[in-house]
Design an enzyme around this catalytic site. Structure first.
Site, PDB file in Angstrom:
ATOM      1  CG  MET A   1      -6.139   2.083   6.970  1.00 17.24           C
ATOM      2  SD  MET A   1      -7.125   0.646   6.611  1.00 17.24           S
ATOM      3  CE  MET A   1      -8.655   1.387   6.119  1.00 17.24           C
ATOM      4  CB  CYS A   2      -2.660   4.733   1.943  1.00 19.99           C
ATOM      5  SG  CYS A   2      -2.326   6.391   2.523  1.00 19.99           S
ATOM      6  N   GLY A   3      -4.683   3.161   0.096  1.00 17.56           N
ATOM      7  CA  GLY A   3      -4.843   1.996  -0.754  1.00 17.56           C
ATOM      8  C   GLY A   3      -4.038   2.196  -2.008  1.00 17.56           C
TER       9      GLY A   3
ATOM     10  NE  ARG B   1      -5.691  -0.293   2.379  1.00 18.71           N
ATOM     11  CZ  ARG B   1      -5.396  -1.050   3.417  1.00 18.71           C
ATOM     12  NH1 ARG B   1      -6.200  -2.033   3.767  1.00 18.71           N
ATOM     13  NH2 ARG B   1      -4.297  -0.819   4.111  1.00 18.71           N
TER      14      ARG B   1
END
Lengths: 233, 299
Positions: free
Chosen positions: B1-3, B32
């Site tokens: 996902m990555c944040g 995330r």
């Protein structure tokens, strides 16, 4: 009335309590029907899976999937909501005083979602019978593949409205930036004006007239695919 | 996902708390991306005409002392070395920078350069965001702006180098939520133009693309418009330069993005909850950036 402070107690405790009281109601026992949730601070999954006529007021902005899978609950968010508000709602109502993020009302089957501010992209995506009323604008690809239900927009709609739409009905009062594949403007007949009047009244919107809206829906060439129509998209 | 998180301070009052706010924002986004994390901080208390190099070593206790020795013996001018865990920030007069970089290229090839610029320092490592921030003492850092990233790796392996931010030009940083589908093709293309790559990471390609076009004379705005045409995939980008901070979403805009602006700051978060602890957030203008639109703030 029960007050639940999300800074003091956990989300899981909140949702468990809501489920428990809904279950009590279904069993005919005494239950708390009025709930006040404070300090949500953008939390996800607030009041998901409500399965009974509880009145829930959320004081502040929430994150993703608020009121997801709502059945019979009346949820009011006094703030803005993240993506997926009211996802898969079955019945009941959700009202948002502020703005909604992406895919508001995704794949809902019933009930009504009212957004008093603006909604972002993909509002009402894959609608399966829900009514969505937005006072402001909706973003691009709203009502994408919407099968049933309605989307009422008092403001403008972004690009690709109703792309690949089935039989959901769209009413837009403002401008539509562009229509998606197989979505066309349609004639507003008496039955549509009556439907729209009813929806606006239920949504508590009294300052516009159904005649100010345009209707959009499926040209029925895509989901009844015929090779002769291949160049329509 | 990555944040992704970002904070651009319009005034000087909050500069001493920049690191503290960024750390809190980043840790909120841990869900995330648990794989690795990184932060870019643009400091303000450095002399003019100086250059900072942030270096990373897999064997810091062994290599950094050797580096200090080599620098003392080879250079009479003062070169400041600040070692924090696996990273070391070298600060020197711009005039001797080429010679220092020559030394690094010749004798310290194992070191990775995380950033190069007048004010930026980049710290990134494998591990949870809270661990990464704590290890580097991010909460104590001050600066004018900064961006942070927590990674859930999708296109390439979980490594220190694969973590964001990527810096492919002086004081330039990019973080990315999403994935690019034509990054291999773009990388080949950029290599033909002489661009050098350190990883197989798709985000590095996007960063290199922007840096390459900036170096060719394009404005940042034009480079980003070009990116909309040339990059295939989905992305929310937050990029920063020595003086500025900006956001760009691809035209389909599936990846989330929330901006908040007050008189004191512009803040970015992948989710609204990353912003809730910022002072004055209750009265901030909060909105989602439009797809395919460049947003940029500059000091």
């Amino acid at each position: 009335m029960s007050v639940f402070d999300l800074q003091k107690q956990s989300l899981r405790e909140l949702n468990a309590a809501l489920h428990q009281h809904a279950a009590l109601l279904r069993a005919g026992a005494h239950a708390d029907t009025d709930w006040e949730i404070t300090n949500p601070r953008g939390s996800h999954a607030v009041a998901v899976g409500v399965d009974g006529p509880l009145k829930i007021n959320i004081q502040g902005s929430v994150g993703y999937y608020c009121g997801g899978m709502n059945q019979s609950g009346q949820i009011h968010v006094h703030g803005s909501v993240g993506p997926g508000v009211g996802e898969n709602m079955m019945s009941g109502s959700i009202r948002v005083t502020g703005d909604a993020s992406q895919y508001a009302g995704a794949t809902g089957r019933g009930g009504m979602l009212v957004i008093e501010g603006n909604a972002s992209s993909r509002c009402g995506i894959s609608n399966k019978g829900m009514d969505i009323v937005v006072r402001g604008n909706v973003g691009h690809m709203s009502a994408f593949m919407a099968q049933r239900g309605t989307l009422v927009v008092l403001g403008d709609a972004g690009d690709a409205l109703g792309d690949s739409i089935y039989e959901a009905r769209l009413f837009v009062r403002g401008d539509v930036k562009s229509l998606g594949a197989d979505c066309v403007q349609k004639e507003m007949r008496t039955e549509h004006l009556e439907l729209l009047a009813e929806l606006l009244e239920t949504a508590g919107i009294l300052d516009v007239q159904p005649a100010e809206f345009n209707r959009y829906g499926s040209a029925r060439k895509l989901y009844h695919f015929d090779i002769d129509h291949a160049d329509a998209y | 996902m990555c944040g992704i998180v970002g904070l651009f301070l319009k005034k000087t009052e909050m500069q001493s708390c920049l690191g503290m706010h960024l750390e809190r924002m980043l840790v909120t986004m841990s869900d995330r991306g648990p794989d690795s994390a990184g932060l870019a901080i643009y400091g303000v208390d450095h002399p003019q005409h100086h250059l900072k190099l942030t270096l990373q070593s897999a064997a810091p206790t062994e290599v950094f002392p050797k580096l200090e020795q080599a620098i003392i013996s080879k250079f009479s001018q003062p070169i400041n070395i600040n070692v924090i865990e696996t990273h070391a920030v070298l600060q020197m007069d711009q005039a001797i920078a080429p010679a220092v970089e020559e030394l690094l290229a010749q004798e310290f090839r194992g070191l990775r350069m995380m950033s190069r610029g007048e004010s930026v320092e980049i710290y990134k490592e494998v591990g949870a965001p809270s661990d990464v921030a704590r290890r580097f003492g991010i909460a104590e850092m001050s600066g004018s702006h900064g961006i942070g990233h927590t990674r859930m790796a999708t296109e390439s392996a979980v490594t220190t180098r694969g973590a964001h931010p990527f810096s492919t030009g002086p004081d330039q940083c990019l973080v990315h939520n999403g994935s690019l589908s034509n990054h291999n093709n773009l990388r080949r293309d950029l290599k033909r133009h002489g661009v050098h790559f350190e990883t197989e990471n798709d985000t590095e390609v996007a960063a290199a693309y922007l840096s390459h076009h900036l170096a060719s004379g394009l404005t940042l705005g034009d480079a980003l418009e070009g990116a909309l045409m040339d990059l295939d995939g989905f992305y929310t980008f937050v990029f920063s330069t020595r003086t500025g901070f900006g956001v760009l979403r691809d035209p389909i805009a599936c990846k989330p993005a929330v901006l908040a602006e007050t008189d004191d700051y512009v803040a970015f978060g992948s989710e609204y909850r990353a912003l809730v602890s910022l002072p004055g957030i209750e009265h901030a203008t909060v909105w989602e950036p439009e797809p395919a639109t460049v947003y940029f703030w500059e000091h």
